[in-house]
Enzyme design. Structure first.
Site, PDB file in Angstrom:
ATOM      1  N   GLY A   1       0.820  -1.213   0.000  1.00 37.70           N
ATOM      2  CA  GLY A   1       0.000   0.000   0.000  1.00 37.70           C
ATOM      3  C   GLY A   1       0.849   1.256   0.000  1.00 37.70           C
TER       4      GLY A   1
ATOM      5  N   SER B   1       6.693   4.937  -4.658  1.00 38.40           N
ATOM      6  CA  SER B   1       5.979   3.672  -4.814  1.00 38.40           C
ATOM      7  C   SER B   1       5.746   3.346  -6.286  1.00 38.40           C
ATOM      8  CB  SER B   1       4.633   3.798  -4.105  1.00 38.40           C
ATOM      9  OG  SER B   1       3.740   2.864  -4.614  1.00 38.40           O
TER      10      SER B   1
ATOM     11  N   GLU C   1       3.213   2.133  -7.367  1.00 39.59           N
ATOM     12  CA  GLU C   1       1.799   2.386  -7.647  1.00 39.59           C
ATOM     13  C   GLU C   1       1.493   3.882  -7.663  1.00 39.59           C
ATOM     14  OE1 GLU C   1       0.630  -0.330  -4.525  1.00 39.59           O
ATOM     15  OE2 GLU C   1      -0.180  -1.699  -6.019  1.00 39.59           O
TER      16      GLU C   1
HETATM   17 ZN   LIG Z   1      -1.432  -2.298  -4.538  1.00 39.92          ZN
END
Ligand SMILES: [Zn+2]
Length: 218
Positions: free
Chosen positions: A29, A76, A78
């Site tokens: 996350g 990250s 993401e």
């Molecule tokens: Zn993810």
């Protein structure tokens, strides 16, 4: 354009809180916030939340160009999902992407989480939709998420997890926890029988409050 006061401290505090609440494991996350200058602060790749410090956070411009990063730190993987959300929604200051267990079950089943608890729509805007599938790391993840987020504080990312937006990281974390808890409750209610929906006019009233609070965050 919405921005967060003291965004580095707010991102770090939410990251620690996300771990404490069991909404994430290890380095999974990521959390970001928009700064007053329009650039973004985001948690780094592959750093455990328990050990994360202010110096670990990465600053990127709205296109993802790294402006500041500690030694060996990178944003990250993401990040593109976060960039797409900020680009699409001028009225948000924070984005949290997570993989909590119950919400991810719905994301794998490509099922909507219904607004079936009183006041859920006040915080989320209505039922939480699931995106169309796109492979992790591709721009389509962000584009699909933006579609599913329209008028909502969260969306499920198909076969992956969820994303929540808000005026500040603590508010987006509150939505993350609420969606996760509701996913668990809906799953259990279905085991007991058929969940009874809240009347549409009641949810519409709650959604109106959400719209007001989104424009006028407290
Ligand atoms: Zn993810």
């Amino acid at each position: 354009m919405r921005f967060v006061d003291n965004p580095e401290a707010a991102v770090l505090a939410a990251a620690k809180d996300m771990l404490r609440r069991g909404l994430v494991e290890g380095t999974a996350g990521n959390i970001s916030a928009r700064r007053e200058d329009g650039n973004l602060v985001i948690t780094p790749s592959s750093v455990d939340y328990a050990e994360m410090m202010l110096d670990d956070l990465v600053v990127v411009d709205p296109d993802g160009e790294v402006l500041h990063a500690g030694e060996g730190r990178s944003p990250s993987t993401e990040m593109k999902l976060h960039l797409a959300c900020y680009k699409a929604f001028d009225d948000i200051g924070a984005v949290i992407h997570s993989h909590p267990v119950w919400a991810t079950m719905f994301a794998i089943a490509h099922q909507t989480i219904p607004a079936c608890i009183d006041e859920f729509a006040v915080y989320c805007g209505g039922e939480i939709r699931c995106t169309e599938y796109a492979a992790s790391g591709t721009p389509d993840v962000g584009a699909n998420a933006v579609k599913a987020l329209e008028g909502r504080a969260a969306a499920l990312i198909a076969n992956h997890g969820m994303v929540a937006v808000g005026p500040r990281p603590d508010k987006a974390l509150h939505v993350t926890a609420l969606v996760e808890r509701t996913a668990q409750i809906v799953w259990g209610a279905r085991a007991l029988g058929v969940p009874v929906p809240i009347p549409d006019d009641v949810n519409a009233g709650f959604a109106g409050i959400y719209s007001y609070l989104r424009a006028n965050p407290m």
